[in-house]
Design a protein around this motif. Structure first.
Motif: not given
Length: 841
Positions: A733, A737, A611
């Protein structure tokens, strides 16, 4: 005072020349057998010369030698110069690279020279070797190593013991007996040789001690042996003269050789005891007056009082020492100027530091009072002998258990203990500070257990060596790895009956350890709570342990993994950037330290990287290890899953990289120092709660900001001390981050680095292992193991044989692993052991 350095042994010729030195005084009747034994040596006779120093014999010794042994070099003195000067005289003219000293009343075994030279050849650190000296009967030991009381009274180890019943092992010793020893000629001369002011007696003790001070080792070698007839030249001159030299030379040895720290207590004590030995109840002929002042006391100034020869010998020794004090002082400055090893390291070689050499109630009272007044018992006690046994392999590539044992040995050695680190496997890594051996190489587990004061082990060691159970010495059990919980994750893909059988076996192994241990350590307070529950279940939390320490810290304490005191530095300039294809200087590099095991979660991490790299293509991930360094541990499914996922996502060898081996422990800093972040991700399960991720310690040591899954002790610390970011388990996620924040927020990144540099001084091995050091320096059996307390502990408990609970699959898998790595003979040997344990035969 400027002095030149005493160099370590330099010769290592394939077949060095040897000069056999024999000192003779009226020993004609003994010389024939002695010299015949030299001629029968298996060592090449062309490489051996014999030098005989004759100290003015009057019995025809010289003519006898010249007639019957014409090859012997004979040097004749006009007077008896003594043993020490005679040996030095021979050393100065010797042609051999090695001096071999032999008493004239000794007969050498045919392999005496070969065995002594072979040992010197194979031990670079050794400059001097002491031979085994047996009585002429071939059984009774005269000398099997050198020991010494603090006042320099030397003793022959194992004297009068039966060699056939208790054969001593080769190894370091304080001194070699001058009656049969080998010393490299250059070492002998450079170290000053024997002290010629001694004339005779204790010159070998003084020389051996001096070699250790200079950092040159002396070892005892039983394979090199001689047989001693004990004709005793000195007896012709009487015991008083012998005592005079022994006492004077011992004082000189103490004066010259102790460092400044111990000199202040040992020399006054030795001087006082020398005087006391001459004036107390050694003799019955001394009639000393009562010199106290009391009513009716008469003037005794004009009276004389008889004195025995022995009393005169002691007083004469002190007078003679005092007269030569300028000479001794000069020699002390020379010896201390060459010091390379501290007194504390040498003390363990004394063995008999507080052994009085004379009997008699009055003298023994003086001895005990002197020891107490000068606190010699606190300064000179023998170091604790500690045996650490690991089931892991010791080598350049080591996993956590082996690393922990290695660092434990290092810290305990620094604390003054005499440490042996033993591995079930043959070790490939060694230390100059402590002994490293394989259990079988050391002569077997019984030999190791019988020569230690404390045993430390972890894991399955006691399962393999149940002899530990019956030991009557303190045992420390290292519980830092709750392997029974770890195994349930590792074996999730086995059949149910296999998993239950293994779980039962693991639990039984742990219970046996908990019943046997005298002290336990674990890695965290969370682990301690777990183990306290286990201890309660096996009745170790009881009135005895509770009354001894209501906190139970004396039963189980926390000793986590640590890190080196010195910050990491690189050995190689580059190992990843510009070396691994696809990793460049401009990349933001994440490193996964250690292996990929089933309880870890590299999949969430790889997905997070996938990602992140869409917008930040310079982010790279490198896995430091995928296979365990111990080949007995099979490669795990999670490692293959991680590799396959990286391949499926198109990240393999572009953004995600795998090292297919294992990084050497001593070189791990090279890789860590090229990284930007250290990562460790895992699932939420029981193993996580009680784990202590040692790879995170490496990140702290290297000041690498950390990204770790929350839930264990070190991820909690990461949050509390702002060392990086802890993220929820399996949260792609949140993990992405975290990578982005540390990539983009330079101020936050720098603050993490500063916090890491501050905390790493709090987590060194010396600090983390302090509970282990405390126990080993003052080891005790647990308070609940004796008398009725022991009966309480064992009541209703049957020690079942854990081999019965092992699954068939376990043995088949184990046999296959042993076949690959050790061969069919080892398979058969281990199978016999299993059968014996299972059926009691």
């Amino acid at each position: 005072m400027s002095v030149s350095r005493i160099d370590p042994p330099g010769f290592r010729s394939e077949y060095p020349t040897v000069s056999v030195v024999i000192v003779n005084l009226n020993g004609k009747d003994m010389l024939g057998p002695c010299l015949d034994s030299i001629e029968k040596q298996t060592y090449d006779p062309e490489l051996v010369e014999v030098i005989l120093i004759d100290n003015a014999s009057t019995d025809g010794s010289v003519d006898y030698i010249r007639e019957h042994f014409p090859r012997v070099r004979v040097l004749v003195n006009n007077e008896n110069v003594g043993f020490s000067p005679a040996v030095n005289q021979a050393a100065r003219v010797a042609n051999g690279e090695v001096l071999a000293l032999l008493n004239n009343d000794a007969v050498a075994d045919p392999n005496w020279i070969s065995a002594g030279i072979a040992y010197l050849q194979s031990h670079d650190e050794v400059g001097c070797v002491g031979s085994l000296i047996l009585h002429a009967d071939g059984k009774t030991i005269d000398y099997a190593g050198g020991e010494m009381a603090f006042n320099a009274m030397g003793y022959a180890a194992h004297n009068k013991e039966d060699f056939t019943k208790t054969p001593p092992a080769a190894g370091p010793t304080l001194f070699a007996s001058g009656g049969a020893m080998f010393v490299i000629t250059k070492v002998f001369l450079d170290a000053g040789g024997f002290d010629e002011d001694y004339f005779a007696f204790f010159e070998d003790v003084d020389f051996g001690w001096r070699l250790w001070i200079f950092g040159l080792e002396t070892h005892f070698v039983p394979a090199s042996r001689v047989y001693h007839e004990h004709h005793g030249t000195i007896k012709r001159f009487g015991y008083a003269r012998e005592r005079f030299m022994l006492e004077r030379n011992a004082l000189a040895t103490v004066y010259k050789n102790y460092g400044d720290e111990l000199f202040a207590s040992t020399f006054p004590s030795a001087l006082l005891l020398t005087l006391s030995r001459g004036l107390t109840d050694m003799v019955e002929h001394d009639q000393f007056p009562d010199l106290r002042i009391f009513p009716g006391a008469e003037n005794v100034d004009d009276q004389t009082f008889p004195m025995s020869a022995l009393t005169a010998a002691h007083l004469g020794a002190i007078r003679d020492f005092a007269k030569q004090l300028p000479t001794w002082a000069h020699k002390r400055r020379w010896v201390q100027g060459h010091r390379a090893m501290s007194d504390q390291k040498i003390l363990k070689l004394f063995k008999q530091a507080l052994l009085p050499n004379v009997a008699g109630d009055e003298y023994l009272q003086t001895w005990q009072a002197t020891v107490a007044a000068f606190e010699l018992d606190q300064q000179l006690v023998q170091p604790r002998r500690i045996l650490i046994i690991t089931g892991d392999r010791l080598g350049a590539k080591m996993a956590g258990p082996a690393i922990r044992c290695w660092e434990m040995a290092t810290v305990l050695t620094a604390a003054g203990c005499d440490v042996t680190l033993a591995s079930i496997s043959t070790p490939e890594k060694f230390s100059h500070d402590f002994k490293v051996t394989g259990v079988n190489e050391a002569g077997g587990i019984e030999v190791l257990l019988n020569s230690t004061d404390v045993v430390i082990f972890q894991g399955f060691v006691m399962f393999h060596y149940p002899q530990i159970i019956d030991l009557d010495i303190p045992v420390l059990v290292d519980l830092y790895d709750p392997f029974h919980i770890e195994a349930m994750t590792q074996r999730k893909h086995e059949l149910d009956w296999q998993r239950y059988a293994t779980a039962n076996s693991d639990r039984q192994i742990i219970d046996d350890q908990l019943r046997r241990g005298d002290f336990f350590v674990c890695a965290s307070e969370k682990q301690r709570d777990l183990w306290l529950g286990h201890l309660a279940m096996v009745k170790r939390i009881n009135p005895a342990t509770f009354d001894a320490d209501e906190s139970l810290r004396s039963l189980i304490d926390v000793a986590p993994f640590g890190m080196p005191t010195i910050p990491p530095s690189k050995h190689q300039d580059r190992v990843l950037r510009g070396v691994v294809d696809g990793i460049t200087d401009d990349d933001f590099l994440l490193v996964w330290g250690g292996g990929i095991y089933n309880w870890f979660d590299p999949l969430t991490l790889i997905n997070a990287v996938a990602k992140v790299v869409k917008d930040r293509p310079n982010v790279k991930l490198w896995f430091m290890g995928s296979a365990h360094p111990n080949p007995d541990v099979p490669k795990m499914q999670m490692s293959a899953n991680a590799y396959n996922l990286a391949d499926e996502l198109g990240l393999l060898n572009t953004h995600v990289f795998f090292n297919d081996g294992w990084i050497d422990y001593d070189h791990r800093a090279d890789y860590l120092l090229e990284a930007n972040i250290g990562v460790s991700t895992h699932f939420e399960h029981l193993e996580t709660r009680y784990s202590y991720r040692t790879r995170i310690l490496d990140y702290i040591w290297s000041a690498l900001p950390i990204i770790a899954t929350e839930g264990d002790t070190l991820s909690d610390l990461t949050t509390q001390r702002a060392l990086g970011i802890a993220i929820p388990p399996e949260d792609v996620d949140a993990l992405a981050d975290a990578i982005i924040r540390l990539h983009d927020d330079q101020a936050f990144y720098d603050q993490c680095v500063a916090n890491l540099e501050q905390i790493r001084t709090e987590m060194t091995w010396e600090k983390s292992l302090a509970p282990i050091v405390r126990f080993c320096l003052d080891p005790k059996r647990a308070p609940d193991v004796g008398h009725r307390r022991g009966e309480y502990l064992s009541s209703g408990v049957k020690h079942t044989d854990v081999a019965i609970q092992r699954s068939r699959a376990h043995y088949l898998r184990r046999a296959a692993q042993v076949m690959v790595h050790e061969g069919p003979i080892s398979v058969a040997s281990k199978a016999v052991g299993v059968v014996r344990r299972k059926f009691g035969h």
